[in-house]
Design an enzyme around this catalytic site. Structure first.
Site, mmCIF file in Angstrom:
data_model
loop_
_atom_site.group_PDB
_atom_site.id
_atom_site.type_symbol
_atom_site.label_atom_id
_atom_site.label_comp_id
_atom_site.label_asym_id
_atom_site.label_seq_id
_atom_site.Cartn_x
_atom_site.Cartn_y
_atom_site.Cartn_z
ATOM 1 N N GLU A 286 8.467 -5.471 10.744
ATOM 2 C CA GLU A 286 7.442 -4.560 11.285
ATOM 3 C C GLU A 286 6.224 -5.327 11.811
ATOM 4 O O GLU A 286 5.256 -4.728 12.284
ATOM 5 C CB GLU A 286 6.989 -3.573 10.195
ATOM 6 C CG GLU A 286 8.063 -2.582 9.801
ATOM 7 C CD GLU A 286 7.607 -1.597 8.720
ATOM 8 O OE1 GLU A 286 6.396 -1.538 8.398
ATOM 9 O OE2 GLU A 286 8.473 -0.883 8.188
ATOM 10 N N TYR B 261 -5.655 -14.695 13.748
ATOM 11 C CA TYR B 261 -4.412 -14.754 12.952
ATOM 12 C C TYR B 261 -4.044 -16.216 12.679
ATOM 13 O O TYR B 261 -3.744 -16.582 11.537
ATOM 14 C CB TYR B 261 -3.264 -14.023 13.657
ATOM 15 C CG TYR B 261 -1.971 -14.094 12.852
ATOM 16 C CD1 TYR B 261 -1.861 -13.449 11.625
ATOM 17 C CD2 TYR B 261 -0.883 -14.848 13.303
ATOM 18 C CE1 TYR B 261 -0.694 -13.531 10.869
ATOM 19 C CE2 TYR B 261 0.286 -14.929 12.551
ATOM 20 C CZ TYR B 261 0.368 -14.275 11.336
ATOM 21 O OH TYR B 261 1.517 -14.364 10.577
ATOM 22 N N ARG C 12 0.826 -1.225 0.000
ATOM 23 C CA ARG C 12 0.000 0.000 0.000
ATOM 24 C C ARG C 12 0.849 1.259 0.000
ATOM 25 O O ARG C 12 0.441 2.284 -0.526
ATOM 26 C CB ARG C 12 -0.919 0.007 1.233
ATOM 27 C CG ARG C 12 -2.050 -0.995 1.160
ATOM 28 C CD ARG C 12 -2.699 -1.183 2.505
ATOM 29 N NE ARG C 12 -1.721 -1.665 3.471
ATOM 30 C CZ ARG C 12 -1.966 -1.891 4.753
ATOM 31 N NH1 ARG C 12 -3.161 -1.654 5.243
ATOM 32 N NH2 ARG C 12 -1.019 -2.331 5.559
ATOM 33 N N PRO D 121 7.473 -19.395 8.468
ATOM 34 C CA PRO D 121 8.470 -19.006 9.473
ATOM 35 C C PRO D 121 7.925 -18.970 10.909
ATOM 36 O O PRO D 121 6.734 -18.757 11.127
ATOM 37 C CB PRO D 121 8.878 -17.585 9.052
ATOM 38 C CG PRO D 121 8.192 -17.305 7.745
ATOM 39 C CD PRO D 121 7.020 -18.213 7.687
#
Ligand code: NDP
Ligand code: 8X3
Length: 256
Positions: free
Chosen positions: A190, A154, A35, A184
């Site tokens: 971030e 999640y 984005r 992973p």
């Protein structure tokens, strides 16, 4: 002349950015998305300066239904063929028990990690089927292998990526298109800053007391998975820091 073309979604930071630099260093042409247009621009400049390979950027929100077709249009207009799609864009938002979590956070995760990945995969795999070659690597997670407290939605989205990877491999089998998962454990990017909505201290604490994976570690793995011989497919690669044995179990007194 670059050898091959890779699309990397979510290349404005972390794993996607490191993967873009790794593939560019090895002479791949790139199409990178995310984005934040200014981050795509600086990645494009860095790659041009360092490696002089062509980089196309597409600033887009992967959650929009048209994201996949926008990408496909770019390939058709530029007359280039996608050798590789790395479905990397994704995020976690929040770490609360389900009954205390925000439904808006669920929507962000489901719309990005599942629906965004699907929009892009549908459009790009249709190009791969037409051209008769291609490889898709989905970025899963240890959170797609096991659940953990507060991980609820999640974890569900990454379990979905796991399942979709297997299903896509079956759908694309007749066309010789490979589909792989790279999953992973903790990688310092971030990711945690996004999960904790900008709280730097909480984000830092996630990686305290041990050596997490780096985005470059995952970029190296992606490079390996993308470059095995054509008759080989890495179905599922789970990569953890040495100091992490499961989603929740860390050795925080570790020197490595
Ligand atoms: P970062 O937050 O550093 O990078 C995430 C990337 O996804 C950014 O480029 C971001 O770009 C992009 N992205 C997020 N939402 C959207 C959206 N709606 N549209 C387009 N792009 C979007 O985190 P990581 O590099 O760590 O994460 C990459 C992938 O790795 C994710 O799928 C994550 O779930 C997975 N993962 C991460 C782990 C970790 O510990 N870090 C471990 C296991 C898996 P922008 O904000 O510019 O849109
Ligand atoms: C990111 C790793 O363990 O925070 O997918 O879910 S974890």
């Amino acid at each position: 002349m670059p050898t091959k073309t890779a699309i990397i979604t979510g290349a404005t930071s972390g794993i996607g950015r490191a993967a873009a630099l790794k593939f560019a260093a090895n002479d791949w042409q790139l199409v990178v998305t995310g984005r934040r247009a200014e981050k795509l621009q600086s990645l494009q400049n860095e790659i041009k300066d360092k490696y002089n390979v062509p980089v196309l950027t597409l600033a887009q929100d992967i959650r929009l239904h048209e994201s996949g077709d926008q990408l496909k249009k770019l390939f058709l207009e530029k007359l280039i063929k996608p050798d590789l799609l790395i479905n990397n864009a994704g995020l976690a938002v929040g770490l609360s028990p389900l009954h205390e979590s925000e439904t808006a956070d669920w929507e962000r995760m489901i719309d990005t990690n599942i629906k965004g990945l699907l929009y892009v995969s549908k459009s790009i795999s249709s190009l791969m089927v037409e051209q008769g070659f291609g490889h898709i690597i989905n970025i899963g997670s240890i959170a797609g292998k096991e659940a953990y407290p507060g991980g609820n939605v999640y974890c569900a989205t990454k379990h979905a990526v796991d399942g979709l990877t297997n299903a896509m491999r079956m759908d694309l089998l007749p066309y010789g298109i490979r589909v792989s998962l790279v999953a992973p454990g903790a990688v310092e990017t971030e990711f945690s800053l996004v999960r904790f909505k900008g709280d730097q201290q909480k984000a830092k604490n996630v990686y305290k007391g041990y050596k997490p994976l780096t985005a470059e570690d995952i970029a190296d793995a992606l490079w390996y998975v993308a470059n095995v011989p054509a008759h080989v497919n890495i179905n599922d690669l789970l990569i953890m820091p040495t100091a992490q044995a499961s989603a929740m179990l860390f050795n925080k007194q570790s020197s490595i």
